[in-house]
Write a protein that holds these residues in place. Structure first.
Motif, short mmCIF file in Angstrom:
data_model
loop_
_atom_site.label_atom_id
_atom_site.label_comp_id
_atom_site.label_asym_id
_atom_site.label_seq_id
_atom_site.Cartn_x
_atom_site.Cartn_y
_atom_site.Cartn_z
N ARG A 172 0.84 -1.20 0.00
CA ARG A 172 0.00 0.00 0.00
C ARG A 172 0.87 1.25 0.00
O ARG A 172 0.58 2.23 -0.70
N ALA A 173 1.97 1.22 0.74
CA ALA A 173 2.87 2.38 0.80
C ALA A 173 3.44 2.71 -0.57
O ALA A 173 3.48 3.87 -0.98
N VAL A 174 3.92 1.69 -1.30
CA VAL A 174 4.52 1.96 -2.62
C VAL A 174 3.47 2.31 -3.65
O VAL A 174 3.77 2.99 -4.65
N GLU A 175 2.23 1.86 -3.44
CA GLU A 175 1.15 2.29 -4.33
C GLU A 175 0.81 3.76 -4.10
O GLU A 175 0.57 4.51 -5.05
N LEU A 176 0.82 4.18 -2.84
CA LEU A 176 0.54 5.57 -2.51
C LEU A 176 1.68 6.50 -2.94
O LEU A 176 1.44 7.64 -3.33
N ASP A 177 2.92 5.99 -2.85
CA ASP A 177 4.09 6.79 -3.22
C ASP A 177 5.10 5.91 -3.95
O ASP A 177 5.96 5.29 -3.33
N PRO A 178 5.00 5.86 -5.29
CA PRO A 178 5.91 4.99 -6.06
C PRO A 178 7.37 5.44 -6.03
O PRO A 178 8.23 4.76 -6.59
N THR A 179 7.67 6.57 -5.37
CA THR A 179 9.06 7.03 -5.25
C THR A 179 9.64 6.75 -3.87
O THR A 179 10.75 7.20 -3.56
N HIS A 180 8.93 6.01 -3.05
CA HIS A 180 9.35 5.75 -1.66
C HIS A 180 10.34 4.58 -1.65
O HIS A 180 9.97 3.42 -1.49
N ALA A 181 11.62 4.88 -1.81
CA ALA A 181 12.64 3.83 -1.91
C ALA A 181 12.70 2.95 -0.67
O ALA A 181 12.83 1.73 -0.77
N ASN A 182 12.60 3.56 0.52
CA ASN A 182 12.69 2.76 1.74
C ASN A 182 11.53 1.78 1.86
O ASN A 182 11.69 0.69 2.42
N ALA A 183 10.37 2.17 1.35
CA ALA A 183 9.24 1.25 1.38
C ALA A 183 9.49 0.06 0.46
O ALA A 183 9.15 -1.09 0.79
N PHE A 184 10.10 0.30 -0.70
CA PHE A 184 10.45 -0.80 -1.59
C PHE A 184 11.48 -1.73 -0.94
O PHE A 184 11.41 -2.95 -1.08
N ILE A 185 12.45 -1.14 -0.23
CA ILE A 185 13.45 -1.97 0.47
C ILE A 185 12.77 -2.83 1.52
O ILE A 185 13.00 -4.05 1.60
N ALA A 186 11.94 -2.21 2.34
CA ALA A 186 11.25 -2.96 3.40
C ALA A 186 10.35 -4.04 2.80
O ALA A 186 10.25 -5.15 3.35
N LEU A 187 9.71 -3.75 1.68
CA LEU A 187 8.86 -4.73 1.02
C LEU A 187 9.72 -5.90 0.51
O LEU A 187 9.34 -7.07 0.66
N GLY A 188 10.87 -5.58 -0.08
CA GLY A 188 11.76 -6.63 -0.54
C GLY A 188 12.24 -7.51 0.59
O GLY A 188 12.28 -8.75 0.45
N VAL A 189 12.57 -6.92 1.71
CA VAL A 189 13.02 -7.69 2.88
C VAL A 189 11.89 -8.58 3.40
O VAL A 189 12.10 -9.76 3.74
N ALA A 190 10.67 -8.04 3.44
CA ALA A 190 9.52 -8.83 3.91
C ALA A 190 9.26 -10.01 2.97
O ALA A 190 9.01 -11.13 3.42
N PHE A 191 9.33 -9.76 1.67
CA PHE A 191 9.17 -10.85 0.71
C PHE A 191 10.26 -11.92 0.92
O PHE A 191 9.99 -13.12 0.90
N ALA A 192 11.50 -11.46 1.09
CA ALA A 192 12.61 -12.40 1.26
C ALA A 192 12.41 -13.25 2.51
O ALA A 192 12.68 -14.46 2.50
N ARG A 193 11.95 -12.64 3.58
CA ARG A 193 11.77 -13.38 4.84
C ARG A 193 10.62 -14.38 4.77
O ARG A 193 10.54 -15.27 5.62
N THR A 194 9.77 -14.23 3.78
CA THR A 194 8.65 -15.17 3.64
C THR A 194 8.87 -16.11 2.45
O THR A 194 7.93 -16.78 2.01
N GLY A 195 10.09 -16.15 1.94
CA GLY A 195 10.43 -17.10 0.89
C GLY A 195 9.97 -16.73 -0.51
O GLY A 195 9.96 -17.58 -1.40
N ARG A 196 9.64 -15.47 -0.72
CA ARG A 196 9.16 -15.02 -2.03
C ARG A 196 10.31 -14.28 -2.74
O ARG A 196 10.31 -13.07 -2.88
N ALA A 197 11.30 -15.06 -3.18
CA ALA A 197 12.57 -14.50 -3.64
C ALA A 197 12.42 -13.63 -4.89
O ALA A 197 13.03 -12.56 -4.99
#
Length: 373
Positions: free
Chosen positions: A139-164
């Motif tokens: 939702r954060a990256v949809e609201l602000d597609p320039t939010h780099a930290n949100a993309f990083i946090a999303l990537g980390v969350a995906f990685a921690r749940t096995g969604r490489a």
């Protein structure tokens, strides 16, 4: 009010010069239904809003109340009170994650605010709930597609749940937005390497290590990636591990680098004889038996410790021309000789222990030869 919402705590002395807001959400199932119209009607929504709005108005507070199919959410601010968003971000910055989470849940349900959604997801991730963190971060990256930290946090969350694959895509988006972000590149490289794509990960690890020379994770990650590309990059991997040991001697990264140098040494040692017995090591062990027999145990312990400390930066075990000297034992020694001496000395103290040298077979052969003399 008849219900028991969780109140938000005061933050710190500087912020409590102004009163903290009250921000919470309550499941509709938990409301006291007394005096309320049937649920699902417009009258029910207005009655719930009125219940909280009037209660706070009587206290001189301003309140915003929202009702959906599942929750009633309330943001109430006293006169000259702390602004709600600043308050919850302050909770996060001061490490009050458990206190911040219900506040963020309420605000994220009421506001289309990328920073609140990002903070909500990040809080869940930091609390060890990465699967739940994905939705608010998306939702954060949809609201602000320039939010780099949100993309990083999303990537980390995906990685921690096995969604490489999804993790890599999110982290690539972060890198595009902030090409100089070492944390984004380090995490992207780590995801790629764990997916068996070390060659693809290597340039990102190199860039992360260059951008963040003081980050032990980036420096160790580069070394590990180089090692994963064995044998073409093993020499560079060893040099990078040595640099990590030297720069971060008291950090876990330094310890892991030491273990890696030992591992590389073992692999190179076996490769030199096609996996067979190192008879030169056996001979060195014979010499160690003879020399240690003339020394007391304490002296042998000093020698073993000195070799172990010397080995922290790696011993050149396949280069006999490289010589070493010890303070506790006369002579010049090759790296393999020191490794053999250390193995013999270690086994004198712990006959069944693992000396960590990879020379167990050579030791057994040396013991057998000594018995047969």
């Amino acid at each position: 009010m008849g219900d028991n919402p969780r109140r938000t705590p005061p933050l710190n002395a500087s912020m409590t010069t102004r009163q903290a807001p009250e921000i919470f959400q309550i499941p509709l199932d938990d409301l006291d239904p007394a005096g309320l119209p049937p649920r699902g009607t417009a009258e029910f929504e207005q009655a719930v809003i009125g219940r909280y709005a009037l209660d706070y108005a009587a206290r001189g507070w301003q309140a915003v109340v929202a009702v959906d199919d599942a929750f009633v959410r309330v943001v109430a601010v006293p006169e000259r009170g702390v602004e709600p968003k600043a308050y919850v971000l302050g909770l996060l910055q001061n490490g009050f994650l458990e206190d911040a989470l219900p506040v963020l849940e309420a605000l994220d349900g009421m506001l289309d605010d990328a920073e609140i959604a990002y903070s909500h997801g990040l809080c869940l991730s930091e609390l060890g709930r990465p699967a739940e963190a994905v939705a608010p971060l998306q939702r954060a990256v949809e609201l602000d597609p320039t939010h780099a930290n949100a993309f990083i946090a999303l990537g980390v969350a995906f990685a921690r749940t096995g969604r490489a694959d999804e993790a890599a895509n999110a982290l690539r988006d972060a890198v595009k937005l902030e090409p100089e972000n070492a944390f984004a590149k380090r995490n992207l490289a780590a995801v790629l390497m764990r997916s068996g794509r070390a060659a693809e990960a290597l340039p990102f690890f190199r860039q992360a290590a260059s951008l963040a020379p003081a980050d032990p994770g980036a420096q160790l990650g580069l070394a590990q990636c180089l090692e994963a590309l064995w044998p073409s990059h093993v020499k560079e991997a060893a040099e990078q591990y040595k640099a990590v040991v030297k720069r971060f001697p008291d950090h876990q990264a330094g310890e892991m680098a030491e273990e890696a140098l030992t591992r590389i040494g073992h692999e190179e040692m076996r490769a030199a004889v096609d996996g067979g017995l190192r008879m030169d090591a056996v001979m060195y062990m014979q010499a160690a038996f003879d020399r240690f027999a003339k020394l007391d145990q304490a002296k042998v312990g000093q020698i073993v410790m000195e070799i172990a400390l010397l080995g922290r930066n790696g011993l050149e075990i396949n280069k006999p021309a490289v010589r070493y000297t010890l303070e506790n034992l006369d002579g010049e020694f090759s790296g393999l000789a020191l490794l053999a001496y250390m193995h013999v000395g270690f086994r004198m103290f712990d006959p069944k222990g693992d000396a960590g040298t990879g020379l167990d077979r050579e030791y057994e052969a040396a013991v057998k030869m000594r018995r047969e003399r």
